[in-house]
Design a protein around this motif. Structure first.
Motif, short mmCIF file in Angstrom:
data_model
loop_
_atom_site.label_atom_id
_atom_site.label_comp_id
_atom_site.label_asym_id
_atom_site.label_seq_id
_atom_site.Cartn_x
_atom_site.Cartn_y
_atom_site.Cartn_z
N SER A 13 33.40 27.96 50.37
CA SER A 13 32.89 28.87 49.87
C SER A 13 34.14 29.59 49.41
O SER A 13 34.52 30.30 48.08
N GLY A 14 34.32 29.94 50.94
CA GLY A 14 36.05 31.46 50.70
C GLY A 14 35.28 32.48 50.70
O GLY A 14 35.76 33.91 50.51
N LEU A 15 34.17 32.70 51.07
CA LEU A 15 32.98 33.88 51.56
C LEU A 15 33.60 34.24 52.29
O LEU A 15 34.02 35.61 52.56
N ILE A 16 33.87 33.51 53.38
CA ILE A 16 34.20 34.12 54.99
C ILE A 16 36.74 33.09 54.96
O ILE A 16 35.86 32.34 54.27
N ASP A 17 36.94 33.41 55.86
CA ASP A 17 38.01 32.63 56.20
C ASP A 17 38.70 32.77 58.03
O ASP A 17 38.83 33.95 58.54
N LEU A 18 38.14 32.31 58.32
CA LEU A 18 38.00 32.06 59.55
C LEU A 18 39.68 32.30 60.35
O LEU A 18 39.20 32.36 61.41
N ARG A 19 40.44 31.25 59.72
CA ARG A 19 41.98 32.00 60.25
C ARG A 19 41.89 33.19 60.23
O ARG A 19 43.35 32.96 60.73
N GLU A 200 21.92 42.31 56.93
CA GLU A 200 23.37 43.02 57.82
C GLU A 200 23.91 42.22 58.64
O GLU A 200 24.54 42.61 59.56
N SER A 201 23.95 40.73 57.60
CA SER A 201 24.61 39.85 58.17
C SER A 201 24.83 38.97 57.13
O SER A 201 24.38 38.24 56.24
N PRO A 202 26.63 38.74 56.84
CA PRO A 202 26.85 37.69 55.63
C PRO A 202 26.52 36.55 55.39
O PRO A 202 26.61 35.38 55.04
N LEU A 203 25.50 35.98 56.47
CA LEU A 203 25.45 34.66 57.28
C LEU A 203 24.34 34.71 56.16
O LEU A 203 23.88 32.75 55.78
N ALA A 204 23.34 35.85 55.53
CA ALA A 204 22.66 35.20 55.01
C ALA A 204 23.03 34.46 53.41
O ALA A 204 22.23 34.18 52.68
N ARG A 216 35.18 31.27 45.95
CA ARG A 216 35.42 32.21 45.36
C ARG A 216 36.27 32.75 44.29
O ARG A 216 36.94 31.63 43.72
N GLY A 217 36.99 33.88 43.61
CA GLY A 217 37.38 34.69 42.01
C GLY A 217 36.32 33.57 41.41
O GLY A 217 37.33 34.02 40.62
N ARG A 218 35.53 33.34 41.63
CA ARG A 218 34.96 32.74 39.84
C ARG A 218 34.37 33.49 38.79
O ARG A 218 34.42 34.95 39.21
N LEU A 232 20.18 40.15 41.15
CA LEU A 232 20.58 40.73 41.73
C LEU A 232 21.57 40.12 43.19
O LEU A 232 22.35 40.51 43.84
N SER A 233 20.38 38.82 43.04
CA SER A 233 21.72 38.14 44.70
C SER A 233 22.50 37.58 44.36
O SER A 233 23.10 37.28 45.11
N GLN A 234 22.51 36.99 43.27
CA GLN A 234 23.97 36.59 42.80
C GLN A 234 24.70 37.05 42.48
O GLN A 234 26.04 37.24 42.40
N PHE A 235 24.41 38.94 41.86
CA PHE A 235 25.72 39.68 41.94
C PHE A 235 26.28 39.71 43.15
O PHE A 235 27.42 39.93 43.57
N ILE A 236 25.53 40.43 44.15
CA ILE A 236 25.38 40.24 45.22
C ILE A 236 26.85 39.38 45.78
O ILE A 236 28.27 39.59 46.98
N LEU A 237 26.26 38.46 45.68
CA LEU A 237 26.87 36.72 46.28
C LEU A 237 28.28 37.39 45.87
O LEU A 237 28.95 37.27 46.12
N GLY A 238 28.33 37.29 44.24
CA GLY A 238 29.95 37.40 43.08
C GLY A 238 30.72 38.49 43.92
O GLY A 238 31.74 37.85 44.03
N LEU A 239 29.91 39.93 44.49
CA LEU A 239 30.81 40.70 45.00
C LEU A 239 31.47 40.54 46.24
O LEU A 239 32.81 40.70 46.41
N ASN A 240 30.84 39.58 47.22
CA ASN A 240 31.32 39.15 48.15
C ASN A 240 32.34 38.06 47.87
O ASN A 240 32.93 37.89 48.85
N LEU A 241 32.08 36.96 47.24
CA LEU A 241 33.01 36.35 47.00
C LEU A 241 34.33 36.84 46.04
O LEU A 241 35.74 35.87 45.66
N GLY A 242 34.51 38.05 45.63
CA GLY A 242 35.99 38.60 44.84
C GLY A 242 36.02 37.96 43.59
O GLY A 242 36.80 37.70 43.12
N CYS A 243 34.59 37.66 42.94
CA CYS A 243 34.06 37.29 41.93
C CYS A 243 34.47 38.71 40.24
O CYS A 243 34.36 40.02 40.55
#
Length: 518
Positions: A13-19, A200-204, A216-218, A232-243
């Motif tokens: 999804s682009g929420l994290i970049d393990l590279r 406390e974890s982005p894995l959620a 990311r970026g949508r 709220l759940s989608q707002f939080i998700l969007g913030l962490n994806l840079g949407c």
């Protein structure tokens, strides 16, 4: 193995970049310390500072601007005495004041209480006392509702953030521990219960992204109110994806469609009654707006009738995602467009990291397709108990949603109704939701709600409340005959009441107490 699967979902999804392990580690630390709201803003201010984070009636804010403004707001409030031990309540429409309050409170490390703008002053006062509120932020238009609260708590001003150019001041550092936030249950009577949350974890986030293709970026349009878990759940998700997140405000169907077209929205988050109102503006009006950018219609917060879901798919294409969960358990299942096409009315399957099971009244697991049991959910972000004490029933580490449901042979979940909604009429078990879903399919019915009422002869009987609309006409006899032709005769409502509109809560659920008052 579970963590590895979650990481793959987040990477996709682009929420994290393990590279970029250092960036990923910094983001995880921000979420752990600040929480998912302020942590997401801080992370995106580092990675994509000039991306527009927020659009509301007052314009745009980039992630850099949102981060800087809330740093200054948090500093001002700390000078006014707000400490990490404080509890800040916010009573605002969906606007930047609400968002900046959410972020600034998290940066202080105080607990946030999201107040429902539809609650009465008495309900709000009871909630504030129980949650230990020490300060409040509210919109001027809600001043009369907040009047009782301002007598007891510090009133904070978040309407005008003034930049303070202090040499060497730098960024606010994370608090010792995140304050978390409290969601309120959507009750229509009495005092709403509080469900505290800490993530406390982005894995959620994998539990959404596993089933919903948000990347990311949508651009996301939030029509559902932010004080409710749906948005709220989608707002939080969007913030962490840079949407880019668009706050709709007071719902208006034509305005929502215009926003989708103007901003080329990839996703819209709403409740079923909003979806119905969008479809009801008519094909001609919808055709005036280019909605081809939509890839996700995320429906949650109330049951989605099969007829309404089918109509959505015909109008917008295979973009419908039907969410099922609760304030207490968090996510349970999500139905994808493929799930819906194969089994209209389903709420789908549990995503990665979540377990859903059915149990009977004796605590035995229900596994046979078609058999009904109470729905239990195992989720790492389920709450640990109401802030006023008490919790939901648990079995084998899973928490009850209070709903009855069944699985089909493919493992897709269907919700049959609340366990306290089922009625016994003349010795027969009847689920009002089954009759509601059927009535929604009648061409002359716009909306329907069915509930049980006392009956001297049968113990209970069904009463149907119907909003006329669409094509054709229907009367009381027509409602009964339509049900009798497709379901058992004992499921036909004895009482049929036609109304102009169904009473609903501020989160879009049918207000059954209000119905009984009719």
């Amino acid at each position: 193995m579970l963590a590895a699967g979650q990481l793959r979902v987040l990477q996709r999804s682009g929420l994290i970049d393990l590279r970029r392990p250092l960036t990923a580690a910094r983001k995880a630390r921000n979420v752990r310390k600040f929480g998912p709201i302020a942590g997401g803003v801080r992370a995106c201010a580092d990675v994509c500072p000039d991306t527009v984070a927020l659009i509301d009636a007052d314009g745009e804010l980039t992630y850099r601007e949102l981060d800087e403004r809330t740093d200054q707001l948090a500093r001002r409030w700390m000078r006014e005495g707000i400490a990490p031990t404080g509890v800040v309540a916010v009573l605002c429409r969906d606007n930047r004041t609400l968002v900046e309050t959410m972020v600034a409170t998290a940066k202080i490390g105080a607990r946030l209480v999201l107040l429902n703008t539809g609650f009465s002053a008495t309900q709000l006062s009871d909630v504030a006392g129980r949650e230990g509120v020490t300060a409040i932020v509210f919109d001027p238009e809600l001043a009369s509702t907040a009047a009782e609260l301002t007598e007891s708590f510090v009133r904070l001003d978040a309407s005008a953030v003034v930049r303070e150019h202090v040499v060497g001041q730098g960024r606010i550092q994370p608090p010792a521990r995140q304050g978390g936030f409290v969601l309120l249950t959507g009750g229509t009577t009495g005092t709403p219960k509080g469900a505290p949350r800490r993530i406390e974890s982005p894995l959620a986030a994998a539990q959404f992204l596993d089933r919903v293709p948000l990347h990311r970026g949508r651009t996301i349009l939030l029509c559902a109110p932010l004080f409710h878990g749906t948005a709220l759940s989608q707002f939080i998700l969007g913030l962490n994806l840079g949407c880019t997140i668009i706050l709709h405000g007071r719902f208006d169907a034509k305005h929502a469609v215009a926003q989708i077209a103007r901003h080329r929205c990839d996703a819209v988050v709403l409740v079923p009654t909003m979806l119905r109102r969008i479809l009801d503006i008519g094909d001609d009006e919808l055709a005036r707006h280019d909605t081809s950018s939509l890839e996700i219609i995320f429906s949650a917060g109330a049951a989605l009738p099969p007829a309404l879901g089918d109509r959505t798919q015909r109008t917008f294409g295979p973009v419908l995602y039907n969410f099922y969960g609760s304030t207490e358990t968090g996510t349970a299942t999500i139905a994808t467009p493929d799930d819906w096409r194969a089994a209209p009315g389903t709420v789908g399957r549990p995503p990665i990291g979540i377990t859903v099971a059915l149990f009977d009244e004796a605590g035995r697991r229900v596994t046979r397709p078609g058999d009904v049991g109470t729905v239990y959910v195992g989720n790492s972000i389920a709450f640990a108990g109401y802030s006023g004490g008490g919790s939901k029933k648990t079995v084998d580490g899973m928490m009850s949603t209070g709903d009855l449901g069944h699985f089909d042979s493919a493992g897709r979940l269907f919700i049959d109704g609340r366990d306290d909604d089922m009625i016994v009429s003349g010795g027969e078990n009847v689920f009002p939701g089954e009759v509601e879903d059927l009535l929604y399919g009648h061409p002359a019915v716009a909306e329907a709600a069915v509930l049980g009422v006392p009956d001297d002869e049968f113990g209970q009987r069904l009463a149907a409340f119907v909003v006329r609309g669409g094509d054709g006409e229907i009367d009381e006899a027509g409602v009964r005959d339509y049900v009798k032709a497709k379901l058992a005769r004992f499921k036909a409502p004895r009482d049929v009441v036609f109304v102009d509109e169904l009473p609903r809560t501020t989160t879009g659920k049918i207000d059954r107490t209000g119905l009984r008052a009719l």
